[in-house]
Design a protein around this motif. Structure first.
Motif, PDB file in Angstrom:
ATOM      1  N   PRO A  72     -40.873  60.868  91.420  1.00 38.29           N
ATOM      2  CA  PRO A  72     -39.422  60.812  91.225  1.00 38.29           C
ATOM      3  C   PRO A  72     -38.980  60.853  89.770  1.00 38.29           C
ATOM      4  O   PRO A  72     -37.835  61.207  89.484  1.00 38.29           O
ATOM      5  N   SER A  73     -39.876  60.492  88.831  1.00 37.97           N
ATOM      6  CA  SER A  73     -39.479  60.529  87.423  1.00 37.97           C
ATOM      7  C   SER A  73     -40.713  60.651  86.540  1.00 37.97           C
ATOM      8  O   SER A  73     -41.759  60.044  86.820  1.00 37.97           O
ATOM      9  N   LEU A  74     -40.573  61.434  85.484  1.00 35.58           N
ATOM     10  CA  LEU A  74     -41.686  61.622  84.559  1.00 35.58           C
ATOM     11  C   LEU A  74     -42.023  60.317  83.844  1.00 35.58           C
ATOM     12  O   LEU A  74     -41.127  59.595  83.418  1.00 35.58           O
ATOM     13  N   PRO A  75     -43.322  60.009  83.677  1.00 31.77           N
ATOM     14  CA  PRO A  75     -43.706  58.814  82.914  1.00 31.77           C
ATOM     15  C   PRO A  75     -43.490  59.030  81.422  1.00 31.77           C
ATOM     16  O   PRO A  75     -43.371  60.176  80.958  1.00 31.77           O
ATOM     17  N   PRO A  76     -43.454  57.959  80.638  1.00 29.40           N
ATOM     18  CA  PRO A  76     -43.198  58.082  79.190  1.00 29.40           C
ATOM     19  C   PRO A  76     -44.178  58.991  78.467  1.00 29.40           C
ATOM     20  O   PRO A  76     -43.803  59.668  77.506  1.00 29.40           O
ATOM     21  N   SER A  77     -45.440  59.036  78.906  1.00 30.34           N
ATOM     22  CA  SER A  77     -46.438  59.860  78.214  1.00 30.34           C
ATOM     23  C   SER A  77     -46.116  61.342  78.295  1.00 30.34           C
ATOM     24  O   SER A  77     -46.611  62.132  77.501  1.00 30.34           O
ATOM     25  N   ALA A  78     -45.270  61.744  79.258  1.00 29.52           N
ATOM     26  CA  ALA A  78     -44.936  63.158  79.427  1.00 29.52           C
ATOM     27  C   ALA A  78     -43.625  63.544  78.783  1.00 29.52           C
ATOM     28  O   ALA A  78     -43.312  64.734  78.683  1.00 29.52           O
ATOM     29  N   THR A  79     -42.840  62.587  78.353  1.00 24.74           N
ATOM     30  CA  THR A  79     -41.511  62.914  77.828  1.00 24.74           C
ATOM     31  C   THR A  79     -41.326  62.528  76.366  1.00 24.74           C
ATOM     32  O   THR A  79     -40.213  62.618  75.854  1.00 24.74           O
ATOM     33  N   GLN A  80     -42.407  62.138  75.696  1.00 23.70           N
ATOM     34  CA  GLN A  80     -42.247  61.728  74.304  1.00 23.70           C
ATOM     35  C   GLN A  80     -41.782  62.876  73.421  1.00 23.70           C
ATOM     36  O   GLN A  80     -41.153  62.656  72.389  1.00 23.70           O
ATOM     37  N   HIS A  81     -42.085  64.125  73.833  1.00 26.25           N
ATOM     38  CA  HIS A  81     -41.612  65.287  73.081  1.00 26.25           C
ATOM     39  C   HIS A  81     -40.455  65.999  73.789  1.00 26.25           C
ATOM     40  O   HIS A  81     -39.936  66.992  73.283  1.00 26.25           O
ATOM     41  N   ARG A  82     -40.072  65.498  74.980  1.00 30.27           N
ATOM     42  CA  ARG A  82     -38.987  66.107  75.745  1.00 30.27           C
ATOM     43  C   ARG A  82     -38.077  65.001  76.294  1.00 30.27           C
ATOM     44  O   ARG A  82     -37.999  64.786  77.508  1.00 30.27           O
ATOM     45  N   PRO A  83     -37.379  64.296  75.424  1.00 31.37           N
ATOM     46  CA  PRO A  83     -36.563  63.165  75.891  1.00 31.37           C
ATOM     47  C   PRO A  83     -35.466  63.570  76.861  1.00 31.37           C
ATOM     48  O   PRO A  83     -35.018  62.756  77.666  1.00 31.37           O
ATOM     49  N   GLU A  84     -35.036  64.838  76.801  1.00 31.83           N
ATOM     50  CA  GLU A  84     -33.969  65.278  77.707  1.00 31.83           C
ATOM     51  C   GLU A  84     -34.421  65.289  79.163  1.00 31.83           C
ATOM     52  O   GLU A  84     -33.610  65.350  80.085  1.00 31.83           O
ATOM     53  N   LEU A  85     -35.751  65.234  79.383  1.00 27.84           N
ATOM     54  CA  LEU A  85     -36.276  65.242  80.746  1.00 27.84           C
ATOM     55  C   LEU A  85     -36.664  63.845  81.228  1.00 27.84           C
ATOM     56  O   LEU A  85     -37.221  63.700  82.313  1.00 27.84           O
ATOM     57  N   SER A  86     -36.376  62.852  80.436  1.00 31.73           N
ATOM     58  CA  SER A  86     -36.715  61.482  80.817  1.00 31.73           C
ATOM     59  C   SER A  86     -36.045  61.132  82.149  1.00 31.73           C
ATOM     60  O   SER A  86     -34.841  61.321  82.328  1.00 31.73           O
ATOM     61  N   GLY A  87     -36.854  60.673  83.085  1.00 35.25           N
ATOM     62  CA  GLY A  87     -36.335  60.292  84.396  1.00 35.25           C
ATOM     63  C   GLY A  87     -36.224  61.422  85.387  1.00 35.25           C
ATOM     64  O   GLY A  87     -35.846  61.200  86.542  1.00 35.25           O
ATOM     65  N   ALA A  88     -36.563  62.650  84.998  1.00 37.39           N
ATOM     66  CA  ALA A  88     -36.443  63.792  85.900  1.00 37.39           C
ATOM     67  C   ALA A  88     -37.587  63.803  86.912  1.00 37.39           C
ATOM     68  O   ALA A  88     -38.725  63.478  86.576  1.00 37.39           O
ATOM     69  N   PRO A  89     -37.318  64.184  88.177  1.00 35.29           N
ATOM     70  CA  PRO A  89     -38.410  64.363  89.142  1.00 35.29           C
ATOM     71  C   PRO A  89     -39.323  65.501  88.681  1.00 35.29           C
ATOM     72  O   PRO A  89     -38.870  66.435  88.022  1.00 35.29           O
ATOM     73  N   PHE A  90     -40.582  65.420  89.048  1.00 32.66           N
ATOM     74  CA  PHE A  90     -41.554  66.367  88.499  1.00 32.66           C
ATOM     75  C   PHE A  90     -42.667  66.663  89.491  1.00 32.66           C
ATOM     76  O   PHE A  90     -42.867  65.942  90.480  1.00 32.66           O
ATOM     77  N   GLU A  91     -43.389  67.722  89.205  1.00 33.57           N
ATOM     78  CA  GLU A  91     -44.686  67.962  89.829  1.00 33.57           C
ATOM     79  C   GLU A  91     -45.644  68.396  88.736  1.00 33.57           C
ATOM     80  O   GLU A  91     -45.251  69.033  87.751  1.00 33.57           O
TER      81      GLU A  91
END
Length: 304
Positions: A72-91
């Motif tokens: 349901p949401s990207l973990p912090p390790s995946a969004t440190q360079h993409r803060p605009e995607l923080s909390g976005a559902p992902f695969e």
């Protein structure tokens, strides 16, 4: 699953099978195939295939895993360079491997190729790729390092002559044990959060790296697997494996991503060596092959 996601998944599962079937022939052993699926109701959903060979003639432990998960949401390790995607559902999907050889003269190797897709609220799906491979010798040989890096360069050059030097530098900086001020190995190439060639070009570059793995590593295995060794070399190998464990648990973003997102720990930790040792403030004698590893190989340098 859309057609783009399916094409990446098909490539990754085929890559895993190609690598494990070839390595099984080299070793003479057999990969155990463990197909798993996350139980319903867990935060992270998905499935994967863990293939592992243990106690082989050439490889003491060789693990190669494929996973395809969503959350349901990207973990912090995946969004440190993409803060605009923080909390976005992902695969996320990928193939990751670590091979720990039995003979100390054969280097440990790591390779990973992956894709993450995230869909922010009200926005379009964003895909990016990552991956690379790196070599960790216990007893170094210049010709092995040059071969490994030359193969990596050849895989990337069709996508721009800037890619190898850029990703080689990235690899040196990434596979670095900050708490010891020490490189993990002799590097290779590493890239992450990559989408600048568009979906098709970025996917093709990732696939080129994955396809180059066997050519980069197996000639080195063939040259070194029958080298005589004794307790001295074995002891140093087990000690240096400790550095591998330290890096993977303390610094590796892939390990952190898997554990933070609720991934399958047994598969995430397939990179761990079967045997390892630590010794307090162990020193090497000047002029020995062990000392040369630190002075000549575990330093950032150009191999091509």
């Amino acid at each position: 699953m859309n057609s783009q996601t399916q094409s990446v998944r098909d490539y990754l599962t085929d890559l895993q099978d190609r690598i494990t079937s070839t390595v099984a022939m080299v070793d003479g052993g057999r990969f155990v195939v463990d197909r798993w699926k996350k139980p319903a109701g867990e935060r992270l959903q998905g499935q994967g295939i863990t293939q592992i060979l243990e106690d082989g003639q050439v490889f003491e432990r060789a693990g190669c895993g494929f996973s395809h998960v969503s959350g349901p949401s990207l973990p912090p390790s995946a969004t440190q360079h993409r803060p605009e995607l923080s909390g976005a559902p992902f695969e996320a999907m990928g193939v990751s491997l670590v091979f720990h050889p039995r003979n100390p003269y054969v280097p440990t190797v790591h390779m990973n190729v992956r894709m993450i897709a995230a869909t922010p609220a009200g926005g379009e799906t964003v895909c990016w790729f990552g991956g690379g491979m790196d070599l960790t010798p216990y007893y170094g040989f210049d010709e092995d390092c040059a071969h490994f890096h030359t193969t990596c360069k050849g895989a990337l050059d069709p996508f721009g002559v800037d890619k190898y030097p850029r990703f080689k530098k990235w690899c040196d900086e990434y596979f670095y044990l900050k708490h010891r001020d020490e490189q993990r190995g002799i590097g290779g190439v590493f890239f992450d959060d990559f989408s600048e060639l568009g979906f098709d070009g970025s996917f093709a570059m990732m696939a080129s790296v994955g396809d180059a793995f066997l050519d980069a590593y197996l000639p080195i295995v063939d040259r070194r697997k029958n080298t005589p060794y004794g307790e001295r070399e074995r002891s140093f190998q087990l000690y240096r494996r400790g550095r591998y464990v330290e890096f993977n648990l303390v610094w590796d973003r892939g390990t952190h991503f898997g554990l933070q997102s609720g991934g399958r720990s047994e598969s995430i930790l397939l990179s761990m060596p079967p045997l390892v040792s630590w010794a307090y403030n162990r020193q090497t004698k000047k002029g020995t092959p062990e000392d040369r590893l630190y002075r000549h190989f575990l330093v950032r340098r150009e191999w091509v």
